[in-house]
Motif scaffolding. Structure first.
Motif, PDB file in Angstrom:
ATOM      1  N   GLN A  21      -4.781   3.282 -20.860  1.00 33.16           N
ATOM      2  CA  GLN A  21      -4.662   1.876 -21.233  1.00 33.16           C
ATOM      3  C   GLN A  21      -4.424   1.736 -22.727  1.00 33.16           C
ATOM      4  N   ASP A  22      -3.684   0.689 -23.069  1.00 35.95           N
ATOM      5  CA  ASP A  22      -3.449   0.380 -24.474  1.00 35.95           C
ATOM      6  C   ASP A  22      -3.521  -1.135 -24.627  1.00 35.95           C
ATOM      7  N   SER A  23      -3.109  -1.638 -25.776  1.00 37.60           N
ATOM      8  CA  SER A  23      -3.325  -3.064 -26.043  1.00 37.60           C
ATOM      9  C   SER A  23      -2.439  -3.962 -25.187  1.00 37.60           C
ATOM     10  N   THR A  24      -1.383  -3.418 -24.601  1.00 41.14           N
ATOM     11  CA  THR A  24      -0.483  -4.284 -23.846  1.00 41.14           C
ATOM     12  C   THR A  24      -0.551  -4.075 -22.337  1.00 41.14           C
ATOM     13  N   GLY A  25      -1.241  -3.052 -21.884  1.00 46.83           N
ATOM     14  CA  GLY A  25      -1.310  -2.842 -20.445  1.00 46.83           C
ATOM     15  C   GLY A  25      -1.894  -1.497 -20.099  1.00 46.83           C
ATOM     16  N   VAL A  26      -1.747  -1.140 -18.835  1.00 50.64           N
ATOM     17  CA  VAL A  26      -2.312   0.120 -18.374  1.00 50.64           C
ATOM     18  C   VAL A  26      -1.254   0.862 -17.561  1.00 50.64           C
ATOM     19  N   THR A  27      -1.147   2.160 -17.811  1.00 50.42           N
ATOM     20  CA  THR A  27      -0.210   2.997 -17.067  1.00 50.42           C
ATOM     21  C   THR A  27      -0.997   3.877 -16.109  1.00 50.42           C
ATOM     22  N   VAL A  28      -0.597   3.825 -14.853  1.00 52.37           N
ATOM     23  CA  VAL A  28      -1.279   4.602 -13.822  1.00 52.37           C
ATOM     24  C   VAL A  28      -0.296   5.656 -13.323  1.00 52.37           C
ATOM     25  N   VAL A  29      -0.660   6.920 -13.525  1.00 51.18           N
ATOM     26  CA  VAL A  29       0.225   8.026 -13.149  1.00 51.18           C
ATOM     27  C   VAL A  29      -0.234   8.579 -11.804  1.00 51.18           C
ATOM     28  N   SER A  30       0.667   8.544 -10.820  1.00 51.37           N
ATOM     29  CA  SER A  30       0.324   9.080  -9.501  1.00 51.37           C
ATOM     30  C   SER A  30       1.373  10.083  -9.066  1.00 51.37           C
ATOM     31  N   ASP A  31       1.058  10.842  -8.021  1.00 49.84           N
ATOM     32  CA  ASP A  31       2.028  11.801  -7.484  1.00 49.84           C
ATOM     33  C   ASP A  31       3.242  11.091  -6.896  1.00 49.84           C
ATOM     34  N   ALA A  32       3.107   9.783  -6.650  1.00 53.15           N
ATOM     35  CA  ALA A  32       4.228   9.026  -6.086  1.00 53.15           C
ATOM     36  C   ALA A  32       4.867   8.132  -7.138  1.00 53.15           C
ATOM     37  N   GLY A  33       4.719   8.500  -8.392  1.00 53.08           N
ATOM     38  CA  GLY A  33       5.348   7.735  -9.464  1.00 53.08           C
ATOM     39  C   GLY A  33       4.344   6.999 -10.323  1.00 53.08           C
ATOM     40  N   ASP A  34       4.874   6.402 -11.391  1.00 56.45           N
ATOM     41  CA  ASP A  34       4.010   5.722 -12.354  1.00 56.45           C
ATOM     42  C   ASP A  34       4.098   4.210 -12.161  1.00 56.45           C
ATOM     43  N   TRP A  35       2.986   3.551 -12.407  1.00 55.02           N
ATOM     44  CA  TRP A  35       2.957   2.093 -12.390  1.00 55.02           C
ATOM     45  C   TRP A  35       2.477   1.596 -13.746  1.00 55.02           C
ATOM     46  N   ARG A  36       3.004   0.460 -14.135  1.00 53.65           N
ATOM     47  CA  ARG A  36       2.544  -0.203 -15.349  1.00 53.65           C
ATOM     48  C   ARG A  36       1.995  -1.559 -14.923  1.00 53.65           C
ATOM     49  N   ALA A  37       0.763  -1.860 -15.332  1.00 50.93           N
ATOM     50  CA  ALA A  37       0.112  -3.077 -14.857  1.00 50.93           C
ATOM     51  C   ALA A  37      -0.673  -3.731 -15.981  1.00 50.93           C
ATOM     52  N   ASP A  38      -1.070  -4.964 -15.706  1.00 52.76           N
ATOM     53  CA  ASP A  38      -1.919  -5.667 -16.652  1.00 52.76           C
ATOM     54  C   ASP A  38      -3.367  -5.185 -16.512  1.00 52.76           C
ATOM     55  N   VAL A  84       0.853  -1.195   0.000  1.00 54.97           N
ATOM     56  CA  VAL A  84       0.000   0.000   0.000  1.00 54.97           C
ATOM     57  C   VAL A  84       0.888   1.243   0.000  1.00 54.97           C
ATOM     58  N   HIS A  85       0.694   2.090  -1.001  1.00 57.40           N
ATOM     59  CA  HIS A  85       1.501   3.301  -1.137  1.00 57.40           C
ATOM     60  C   HIS A  85       0.634   4.501  -0.793  1.00 57.40           C
ATOM     61  N   LEU A  86       0.963   5.182   0.297  1.00 54.94           N
ATOM     62  CA  LEU A  86       0.179   6.340   0.726  1.00 54.94           C
ATOM     63  C   LEU A  86       0.638   7.604  -0.003  1.00 54.94           C
ATOM     64  N   SER A  87      -0.154   8.665   0.130  1.00 54.81           N
ATOM     65  CA  SER A  87       0.158   9.957  -0.514  1.00 54.81           C
ATOM     66  C   SER A  87       0.454   9.764  -1.999  1.00 54.81           C
ATOM     67  N   ALA A  88      -0.315   8.905  -2.620  1.00 55.99           N
ATOM     68  CA  ALA A  88      -0.093   8.581  -4.031  1.00 55.99           C
ATOM     69  C   ALA A  88      -1.372   8.788  -4.843  1.00 55.99           C
ATOM     70  N   PRO A  89      -1.894  10.032  -4.858  1.00 51.09           N
ATOM     71  CA  PRO A  89      -3.118  10.252  -5.638  1.00 51.09           C
ATOM     72  C   PRO A  89      -2.901   9.935  -7.111  1.00 51.09           C
ATOM     73  N   VAL A  90      -3.845   9.224  -7.675  1.00 52.08           N
ATOM     74  CA  VAL A  90      -3.759   8.847  -9.092  1.00 52.08           C
ATOM     75  C   VAL A  90      -4.357   9.964  -9.925  1.00 52.08           C
ATOM     76  N   ARG A  91      -3.604  10.427 -10.904  1.00 47.75           N
ATOM     77  CA  ARG A  91      -4.027  11.555 -11.741  1.00 47.75           C
ATOM     78  C   ARG A  91      -4.501  11.107 -13.113  1.00 47.75           C
ATOM     79  N   ARG A  92      -3.945  10.001 -13.602  1.00 52.74           N
ATOM     80  CA  ARG A  92      -4.237   9.607 -14.983  1.00 52.74           C
ATOM     81  C   ARG A  92      -4.175   8.092 -15.104  1.00 52.74           C
ATOM     82  N   ILE A  93      -5.089   7.539 -15.886  1.00 49.69           N
ATOM     83  CA  ILE A  93      -5.076   6.109 -16.187  1.00 49.69           C
ATOM     84  C   ILE A  93      -5.127   5.965 -17.704  1.00 49.69           C
TER      85      ILE A  93
END
Lengths: 457, 457
Positions: free
Chosen positions: A246-263, A235-244
């Motif tokens: 998605q494309d054909s290979t995955g989803v990028t989640v942009v947060s104030d605490a960095g970006d994640w790439r997920a299925d 669990v990552h606190l202080s990580a508001p998500v600003r943008r989601i």
């Protein structure tokens, strides 16, 4: 993108729904990152610390029969429950006059017959609506063409009974019968149950044996906190998500605490908060339109702390039902289970919130304590502490206690509730067919979404 | 912050409201930056190019009497108007049967008497509501406790007349009587006028002499484009605003095209789009709650292009009114003023949008052209081109044509419409007391907000 962290699933929001989904996904062997905007977990659950390790709740707090999912979860994470109701008489306040009574039936000869009629008619109508698909009800379009207030009056339910129903909706919706469609409101009653117990109004409004039956020892937020500990660094606190995106290979989640790439991503924040994420591509237009139409109610919890629960000595339960015109419509003894300090909690909701929320704090406090005094006497003014929690002012909630649909929403847009969109799945109290808007609904939706997702990846 | 550009006022959104405000502010000597998310100006106004310099509109297009603000503005920027109505008979389609008629009154013996009654009762009720403060009407709370559909039925207006009113609301709201409160809808009628001409339903629904009286030569978007040229480099395209932060010394506006620091900001984007900006600090909770409750209607414009306006030879105006069950409820001859190519335009709105918008494009096109064929004959299928503009799919609009308030919104939250918040001022069609949701309302609100702001700085 290069610096994005990789994981199977990103869960947005560490409320009960998101944490439950994360827990199930981790148990199934998936890698999970939970991104939480706040510096704490729990969403609409929030403990207020009274000192000496004691807490009272300034968010969701009650659980009851048929809410088996949240009760089982609490047991698993070692959080006990206790009976919420305190022995003693309840006080009914009408036109400034307080009357004590025992049991569930307020001592009002004028309102009572109508309330009986109202409950019977509501029960009959709600029984015809499926908790899973209210839009398929035979009269769905007709019922979604009018407000609940209109429906009540058409059912020859009079002003007294409508006001009593508004008393309940004031805290249940943070609104009133006028704000919701008849279809939504009758459906809502149908959700006060589970697969084997059809929803009833009594179960929704009841204390002992109803939705206000029990509370959690240590406060409801503890259930979320225990899950977060179990999730062990995920669990990552202080990580508001600003943008989601998605494309054909995955989803990028942009947060104030960095970006994640997920299925996959599970969005487990309230509908209005989800609508304010930047979606790339946009959500399907029908789903966006649904999110445009699920505003939060307006609710503030007002809590007064005393040396001890003095009202108990007077044979009072601390519970009060206050008729229209009163800022507080419903109040409870919120004293911790070991008996101290004394805590009274009242809901300032719906149109009363709209009237009072932005008056000067001292003026509002005075009005709230006068309500408390009508119920427990003038010692209500001798507070040790006074706390307000205005859920509308919380950036990551934006209202409370739940989202309420006006006419025209459920029938035309309802089937988009919680419908997955590509790699995006939804969880949250608002997306549950049982105990929608309650803790149990949140847990249920988290479990459902985790299962749905595991079926696909 | 170091790299922020400085200006007196940032205007967010280059639709009619924002551009009008900017124009007034520049005329008063202020430095202004207009930040527009799209690569074009005009907001809900959008020209579609037919070739050879000819255009038709796939956004807002009609103007009429008492819309003096937009008419004067167009004159100032050198855009002419022309009569929208084409000589010839209109076609009324009911239960698959088409009837030609002249004048304003559809040839329907069953619906007509009720429509007369409906218009009279709507007129009487709307006359009691102030365009400036509908929440102060004597019956405000009662009228805001029911849908417009409920009110119409209570006024003994029958199914036929309700369907005719829904025909109008289908394009005016992108919705139906069920979606809006009675207070909102009667107020809306009261806005169909100006300071000296009280609003009337006839003026709202009418073609010649009403809100569909005239169009702009060169297309309505040209008015916005001319203003943008006048603003001479002050309009920044592809600059979506993501965050607005105000403090005691100014306001910082964060956009994809850089940051601006200003004394004031005018937010001139639709309510739902404004709600999705990151506000720092948050908007006042009541104002955020209002924005949560102003969803857009759902509207698509469907345009078929032909070699020539062949229906004119048959003595038809190209205008059609289609009763319930038809995907297109209202259609017009949208041929450019010099007579070619032939263009038919139909509105796919409200529940018909909800039914059709996401079916396969070919299926929807077929359904739309069958509607057109009912009105102008089978040559409607011989298209040169077919274009759809779905306003719900536009990221920087999110619906159309305007925002519609359900029950409980205007009475409790309405007074927060357009109320300045510190250094933040509001403009937009939704914030005008006259022609709310129309081009004239947008221009009026832009002028009003510029004056309000100039009074303060």
């Amino acid at each position: 993108m290069n610096s994005a962290q990789h994981t199977d699933v990103v869960v947005v929001g560490a409320g009960l729904a998101g944490l439950t989904a994360a827990r199930e996904l981790v148990a199934a062997g998936k890698s999970v990152a939970v991104l939480e905007a706040r510096e704490r977990v729990g969403g609409r659950l929030l403990n207020h610390h009274l000192g000496d390790g004691r807490v009272t709740e300034i968010g969701g707090q009650f659980v009851g029969p048929t809410q088996d999912r949240v009760l089982a979860l609490a047991k698993e994470v070692g959080v006990d429950t206790y009976q919420a109701a305190v022995p003693g008489e309840t006080v009914y306040v009408n036109e400034g006059k307080a009357k004590r009574f025992s049991g569930h039936i307020p001592p009002d000869l004028f309102a009572l017959p109508d309330m009986g009629l109202a409950l019977a008619r509501i029960g009959q109508a709600a029984a015809k609506i499926s908790p899973h698909a209210p839009w398929e009800a035979a009269k769905a379009r007709e019922l979604d063409g009018m407000t609940y207030e209109t429906w009540l009056r058409k059912a020859e339910i009079t002003g007294d009974a409508v006001d009593m129903i508004n008393l309940f909706l004031n805290s249940a919706y943070g609104g009133e019968a006028r704000d919701a469609s008849a279809l939504f409101s009758l459906w809502y009653v149908s959700t006060f149950g589970d697969e084997t117990h059809p929803g009833t109004m009594d179960r929704g409004t009841g204390t002992t044996g109803g939705a206000q039956d029990s509370r959690f020892v240590g406060g409801s937020q503890l259930v979320a906190q225990r899950m977060a500990v179990e999730l062990d660094g995920r669990v990552h606190l202080s990580a508001p998500v600003r943008r989601i995106s998605q494309d054909s290979t995955g989803v990028t989640v942009v947060s104030d605490a960095g970006d994640w790439r997920a299925d996959r991503v599970v969005v487990a924040v309230p509908p209005v908060v989800a609508s304010r994420i930047v979606w790339d591509p946009l959500l399907p237009a029908q789903q966006d339109q649904l999110l445009q139409r699920l505003p939060f109610g307006t609710l503030m919890k007002c809590v007064a702390v005393y040396d001890k629960p003095f009202w108990r000595e007077d044979g009072l339960s601390g519970m009060g039902l206050l008729r229209g015109g009163s800022p507080i419509r419903e109040m409870f003894d919120n004293t911790p289970p070991d008996g101290g300090p004394g805590v009274l909690m009242g809901f300032l909701g719906g149109k009363e919130w709209r009237k009072w929320a932005h008056r000067p704090a001292a003026e509002r406090r005075g009005a709230v304590l006068r309500c408390f005094a009508q119920v427990v006497g003038d010692r209500a003014f001798d507070t040790v502490d006074y706390v307000e929690q205005d859920w509308t002012a919380e950036r990551w909630t934006l209202g409370g206690p739940t989202s309420v649909a006006a006419p025209g929403v459920l029938a035309d847009h309802g089937q988009w509730m919680g419908r997955p969109h590509g790699r995006v799945h939804w969880a949250g109290a608002e997306f549950s067919p049982y105990w929608n808007g309650y803790m149990d609904g949140a847990v249920r939706s988290g479990q459902h979404t985790a299962a749905e997702l595991l079926h696909q990846i």
